[in-house]
Design a protein around this motif. Structure first.
Motif, PDB file in Angstrom:
ATOM      1  N   ASP A  51       0.837  -1.198   0.000  1.00 34.71           N
ATOM      2  CA  ASP A  51       0.000   0.000   0.000  1.00 34.71           C
ATOM      3  C   ASP A  51       0.874   1.252   0.000  1.00 34.71           C
ATOM      4  N   LEU A  52       0.451   2.256  -0.721  1.00 39.37           N
ATOM      5  CA  LEU A  52       1.124   3.550  -0.701  1.00 39.37           C
ATOM      6  C   LEU A  52       0.345   4.443   0.255  1.00 39.37           C
ATOM      7  N   LEU A  53       0.940   4.738   1.392  1.00 39.02           N
ATOM      8  CA  LEU A  53       0.225   5.376   2.492  1.00 39.02           C
ATOM      9  C   LEU A  53       0.371   6.889   2.484  1.00 39.02           C
ATOM     10  N   GLU A  54      -0.700   7.550   2.900  1.00 38.71           N
ATOM     11  CA  GLU A  54      -0.688   9.003   3.054  1.00 38.71           C
ATOM     12  C   GLU A  54      -0.983   9.405   4.499  1.00 38.71           C
ATOM     13  N   HIS A  55      -1.126   8.422   5.370  1.00 37.41           N
ATOM     14  CA  HIS A  55      -1.384   8.701   6.774  1.00 37.41           C
ATOM     15  C   HIS A  55      -0.724   7.626   7.631  1.00 37.41           C
ATOM     16  N   SER A  56      -0.554   7.935   8.912  1.00 42.34           N
ATOM     17  CA  SER A  56      -0.058   6.957   9.879  1.00 42.34           C
ATOM     18  C   SER A  56      -1.188   6.630  10.858  1.00 42.34           C
ATOM     19  N   GLN A  76       2.879 -14.222  10.404  1.00 39.25           N
ATOM     20  CA  GLN A  76       3.739 -14.163  11.583  1.00 39.25           C
ATOM     21  C   GLN A  76       3.629 -12.750  12.144  1.00 39.25           C
ATOM     22  N   ILE A  77       3.037 -12.626  13.319  1.00 38.66           N
ATOM     23  CA  ILE A  77       2.942 -11.317  13.961  1.00 38.66           C
ATOM     24  C   ILE A  77       4.322 -10.938  14.488  1.00 38.66           C
ATOM     25  N   SER A  78       4.754  -9.708  14.206  1.00 35.65           N
ATOM     26  CA  SER A  78       6.100  -9.276  14.583  1.00 35.65           C
ATOM     27  C   SER A  78       6.100  -8.032  15.468  1.00 35.65           C
ATOM     28  N   GLY A  79       4.948  -7.672  15.990  1.00 32.86           N
ATOM     29  CA  GLY A  79       4.872  -6.527  16.891  1.00 32.86           C
ATOM     30  C   GLY A  79       3.436  -6.243  17.269  1.00 32.86           C
ATOM     31  N   LEU A  80       3.234  -5.732  18.480  1.00 30.18           N
ATOM     32  CA  LEU A  80       1.907  -5.374  18.961  1.00 30.18           C
ATOM     33  C   LEU A  80       1.879  -3.893  19.318  1.00 30.18           C
ATOM     34  N   TYR A  81       0.720  -3.264  19.102  1.00 33.02           N
ATOM     35  CA  TYR A  81       0.559  -1.842  19.375  1.00 33.02           C
ATOM     36  C   TYR A  81      -0.708  -1.603  20.173  1.00 33.02           C
ATOM     37  N   ILE A  82      -0.567  -0.798  21.240  1.00 34.77           N
ATOM     38  CA  ILE A  82      -1.686  -0.503  22.137  1.00 34.77           C
ATOM     39  C   ILE A  82      -2.042   0.977  22.011  1.00 34.77           C
ATOM     40  N   ALA A  83      -3.064   1.397  22.748  1.00 33.39           N
ATOM     41  CA  ALA A  83      -3.504   2.793  22.697  1.00 33.39           C
ATOM     42  C   ALA A  83      -2.333   3.743  22.954  1.00 33.39           C
ATOM     43  N   GLY A  84      -2.222   4.770  22.121  1.00 33.61           N
ATOM     44  CA  GLY A  84      -1.139   5.737  22.234  1.00 33.61           C
ATOM     45  C   GLY A  84       0.051   5.412  21.359  1.00 33.61           C
ATOM     46  N   ASP A  85       0.073   4.219  20.770  1.00 33.49           N
ATOM     47  CA  ASP A  85       1.162   3.831  19.867  1.00 33.49           C
ATOM     48  C   ASP A  85       0.809   4.237  18.433  1.00 33.49           C
ATOM     49  N   MET A  86       1.778   4.773  17.713  1.00 34.91           N
ATOM     50  CA  MET A  86       1.596   5.001  16.287  1.00 34.91           C
ATOM     51  C   MET A  86       2.216   3.815  15.568  1.00 34.91           C
ATOM     52  N   ALA A  87       1.358   2.965  15.032  1.00 38.39           N
ATOM     53  CA  ALA A  87       1.791   1.652  14.559  1.00 38.39           C
ATOM     54  C   ALA A  87       2.711   1.705  13.350  1.00 38.39           C
ATOM     55  N   ASP A  88       2.671   2.782  12.599  1.00 36.92           N
ATOM     56  CA  ASP A  88       3.479   2.834  11.368  1.00 36.92           C
ATOM     57  C   ASP A  88       4.079   4.216  11.166  1.00 36.92           C
ATOM     58  N   LEU A  89       4.671   4.760  12.209  1.00 38.73           N
ATOM     59  CA  LEU A  89       5.334   6.058  12.092  1.00 38.73           C
ATOM     60  C   LEU A  89       6.407   6.058  11.002  1.00 38.73           C
ATOM     61  N   PRO A  90       7.158   4.952  10.782  1.00 40.92           N
ATOM     62  CA  PRO A  90       8.159   4.975   9.697  1.00 40.92           C
ATOM     63  C   PRO A  90       7.583   5.248   8.320  1.00 40.92           C
ATOM     64  N   SER A  91       6.271   5.045   8.142  1.00 41.79           N
ATOM     65  CA  SER A  91       5.678   5.272   6.820  1.00 41.79           C
ATOM     66  C   SER A  91       5.699   6.756   6.434  1.00 41.79           C
ATOM     67  N   VAL A  92       5.951   7.640   7.402  1.00 43.52           N
ATOM     68  CA  VAL A  92       6.062   9.066   7.087  1.00 43.52           C
ATOM     69  C   VAL A  92       7.197   9.301   6.090  1.00 43.52           C
ATOM     70  N   SER A  94       8.770   6.515   4.547  1.00 43.86           N
ATOM     71  CA  SER A  94       8.796   5.367   3.640  1.00 43.86           C
ATOM     72  C   SER A  94       7.357   4.904   3.420  1.00 43.86           C
ATOM     73  N   PRO A  95       6.594   5.652   2.608  1.00 38.85           N
ATOM     74  CA  PRO A  95       5.146   5.424   2.520  1.00 38.85           C
ATOM     75  C   PRO A  95       4.709   4.136   1.839  1.00 38.85           C
ATOM     76  N   ALA A  96       5.577   3.471   1.106  1.00 35.40           N
ATOM     77  CA  ALA A  96       5.215   2.190   0.505  1.00 35.40           C
ATOM     78  C   ALA A  96       5.373   1.103   1.561  1.00 35.40           C
ATOM     79  N   ALA A  97       4.272   0.548   2.011  1.00 36.08           N
ATOM     80  CA  ALA A  97       4.294  -0.375   3.145  1.00 36.08           C
ATOM     81  C   ALA A  97       5.028  -1.667   2.809  1.00 36.08           C
ATOM     82  N   GLY A  98       5.998  -2.016   3.649  1.00 31.39           N
ATOM     83  CA  GLY A  98       6.724  -3.270   3.474  1.00 31.39           C
ATOM     84  C   GLY A  98       6.217  -4.349   4.410  1.00 31.39           C
TER      85      GLY A  98
END
Length: 266
Positions: A51-56, A76-92, A94-98
């Motif tokens: 996906d080509l992302l425009e938001h986090s 294979q789950i490789s990380g968990l995110y709870i309230a207050g976590d920005m799950a994909d801040l690196p997409s700012v 690197s917007p093409a989701a890997g």
């Protein structure tokens, strides 16, 4: 809803400040973040690989998992995110989701446009540094997950996961080391630990019968923290919660003031 969204942004800023020193002006700027909320049913895809992302995705409530997937569709789950976590801040940057990101329970996400986050980072070098350090922490946690799946036995894997989420929930004010919510199924726990669902059920029974920890209906109760830490081979250093690190940038905005300049070419 508005109050819960505000509280989530405050929780995100608190998370940043647990690792980075921010000025009052920077905090105020972060608290002005705005986005569009969206509710996802349990086990829905938030982000698909490619996906080509425009938001986090900032988690308002629920539980989110990052995952990889093989050609047969097994995750294979490789990380968990709870309230207050920005799950994909690196997409700012690197917007093409890997990777994929999915809801593991009913989850509310605040979708914050990349343009806002980029603007903050360009206007406030201290915020850019905090975002950078948050991504470093995410990478550190991912590295520990690799060790967990690759080098720990099944009992230690699950114990380590419970320890991590206990500490993170405690730091976020969402529970403590004796009780916290973890709205996840045993199948998802299996996907997070590289085990089968049957094996996870056996391990949970061992932890319960030893009066170390109990997982039931999306809640974790820890009866013996020290023993859980021992069984899980858990050292919280990888979470990088040692307090705010020294700033690289100057709080006044003169970010280049103390940065060594390259020597003139010969």
């Amino acid at each position: 809803m508005e109050s819960s969204l505000k509280a989530t942004i405050e929780l995100f800023v608190k998370r940043l400040m647990s690792r980075s020193a921010l000025t009052d002006k920077e905090v105020s700027a972060l608290l002005e973040l705005r986005g569009s909320p969206k509710v996802y049913r349990s086990h829905s895809d938030l982000v698909r690989r490619g996906d080509l992302l425009e938001h986090s995705c900032l988690v308002v409530d629920g539980l989110v998992g990052r995952f990889g997937q093989n050609g047969e569709g097994e995750r294979q789950i490789s990380g968990l995110y709870i309230a207050g976590d920005m799950a994909d801040l690196p997409s700012v940057v690197s917007p093409a989701a890997g990777w994929g990101i999915g809801s593991l329970s009913q989850t509310t996400i605040l979708r914050i446009p990349h343009v806002q986050l980029r603007h903050l980072a360009s206007q406030y070098p201290g915020i850019a540094e905090a975002f950078w350090r948050d991504c470093v922490a995410d990478g550190s946690i991912f590295s520990e997950w690799v060790v967990n799946v690759g080098r720990r036995d099944s009992l230690s894997r699950l114990a380590h996961l419970f320890c991590e989420m206990a500490v993170r929930s405690e730091r976020a004010g969402l529970g403590d080391r004796t009780f916290f919510r973890l709205p996840i199924t045993q199948i998802d726990l299996a996907d997070a630990t590289g085990l089968t669902g049957v094996h996870v059920n056996r391990i949970l029974k061992k932890l319960r019968e030893a009066s170390i920890a109990n997982f039931r209906s999306g809640e974790v109760t820890i009866q013996d923290w020290d023993q859980l830490v021992s069984v899980g081979d858990f050292d919280p250093a990888f979470l990088l919660f040692g307090g705010p690190s020294p700033r690289i940038t100057e709080p006044t905005g003169s970010s280049m003031k103390n940065v060594p300049q390259p020597a003139p070419a010969a």
